[in-house]
Write a protein that holds these residues in place. Structure first.
Motif, PDB file in Angstrom:
ATOM      1  N   ALA A   3      58.035  39.003  35.740  1.00 30.89           N
ATOM      2  CA  ALA A   3      58.014  37.667  36.339  1.00 30.89           C
ATOM      3  C   ALA A   3      59.081  36.781  35.712  1.00 30.89           C
ATOM      4  N   ILE A   4      59.286  36.898  34.400  1.00 32.19           N
ATOM      5  CA  ILE A   4      60.315  36.104  33.722  1.00 32.19           C
ATOM      6  C   ILE A   4      61.689  36.501  34.230  1.00 32.19           C
ATOM      7  N   ALA A   5      61.905  37.806  34.365  1.00 32.91           N
ATOM      8  CA  ALA A   5      63.202  38.284  34.847  1.00 32.91           C
ATOM      9  C   ALA A   5      63.443  37.851  36.294  1.00 32.91           C
TER      10      ALA A   5
ATOM     11  N   ALA B 297      57.605  28.692  33.156  1.00 35.22           N
ATOM     12  CA  ALA B 297      56.938  28.627  34.459  1.00 35.22           C
ATOM     13  C   ALA B 297      56.321  29.977  34.794  1.00 35.22           C
ATOM     14  N   ALA B 298      57.057  31.035  34.535  1.00 35.40           N
ATOM     15  CA  ALA B 298      56.545  32.381  34.805  1.00 35.40           C
ATOM     16  C   ALA B 298      55.365  32.706  33.885  1.00 35.40           C
ATOM     17  N   ILE B 299      55.484  32.333  32.633  1.00 33.91           N
ATOM     18  CA  ILE B 299      54.398  32.607  31.691  1.00 33.91           C
ATOM     19  C   ILE B 299      53.137  31.848  32.084  1.00 33.91           C
TER      20      ILE B 299
ATOM     21  N   GLY C 169      47.747  32.174  34.087  1.00 34.13           N
ATOM     22  CA  GLY C 169      46.679  31.735  34.986  1.00 34.13           C
ATOM     23  C   GLY C 169      46.072  32.899  35.750  1.00 34.13           C
ATOM     24  N   GLN C 170      46.910  33.840  36.181  1.00 34.22           N
ATOM     25  CA  GLN C 170      46.406  35.008  36.900  1.00 34.22           C
ATOM     26  C   GLN C 170      45.565  35.912  35.999  1.00 34.22           C
ATOM     27  N   LEU C 171      45.960  35.992  34.724  1.00 31.12           N
ATOM     28  CA  LEU C 171      45.238  36.853  33.787  1.00 31.12           C
ATOM     29  C   LEU C 171      44.092  36.131  33.086  1.00 31.12           C
ATOM     30  N   ASP C 172      43.969  34.824  33.322  1.00 33.63           N
ATOM     31  CA  ASP C 172      42.945  33.988  32.709  1.00 33.63           C
ATOM     32  C   ASP C 172      43.040  34.028  31.178  1.00 33.63           C
ATOM     33  N   VAL C 173      44.279  33.838  30.673  1.00 30.69           N
ATOM     34  CA  VAL C 173      44.523  33.711  29.231  1.00 30.69           C
ATOM     35  C   VAL C 173      45.309  32.432  28.998  1.00 30.69           C
ATOM     36  N   HIS C 174      45.318  31.969  27.778  1.00 32.62           N
ATOM     37  CA  HIS C 174      46.056  30.761  27.456  1.00 32.62           C
ATOM     38  C   HIS C 174      47.557  31.071  27.506  1.00 32.62           C
ATOM     39  N   PRO C 175      48.375  30.188  28.088  1.00 31.22           N
ATOM     40  CA  PRO C 175      49.816  30.435  28.180  1.00 31.22           C
ATOM     41  C   PRO C 175      50.482  30.690  26.826  1.00 31.22           C
TER      42      PRO C 175
END
Length: 108
Positions: free
Chosen positions: A5-7, A14-16, A21-27
């Motif tokens: 996603a970063i690439a 923004a990608a992180i 959010g999709q993985l439900d973890v803190h950025p």
């Protein structure tokens, strides 16, 4: 997933945030994992996980060795540990260690 996603997006945070959010973890957690993955892959400068683990093992080894040597020197049978030292000088060394530890030990 995050590296792709970063690439693709070009905007790192923004990608992180989106992937976190999709993985439900803190950025911030995901950013740390991505950074570690980049370092381990050689894509970013820093100490790899393998290097950090090896350094920690060596530091423990040195600490344990020094601690073990101190214990042998301060034990009652230290005359056989220190080659070339007579039992009298070993006894003096042991007395010195006790004196130093007594001075350093706080009495309440």
């Amino acid at each position: 997933m995050a590296l792709d996603a970063i690439a693709a997006e070009g905007q790192r945070m923004a990608a992180i945030r989106r992937v976190a959010g999709q993985l439900d973890v803190h950025p911030e957690a995901l950013r740390t994992w991505v950074k570690r993955a980049e370092i381990d892959a050689g894509a970013a400068p820093g100490r790899t996980s393998d290097d950090a683990q090896r350094i920690a093992e060596l530091e423990r080894e040195v600490h344990n060795s020094a601690f073990s040597r101190f214990n042998r020197l301060s034990s009652a049978d230290s005359s056989d540990v220190v080659p070339g030292r007579s039992p009298a000088s070993t006894s003096a060394w042991r007395t010195h260690l006790r004196t130093v530890s007594a001075v350093l030990t706080p009495s309440f």
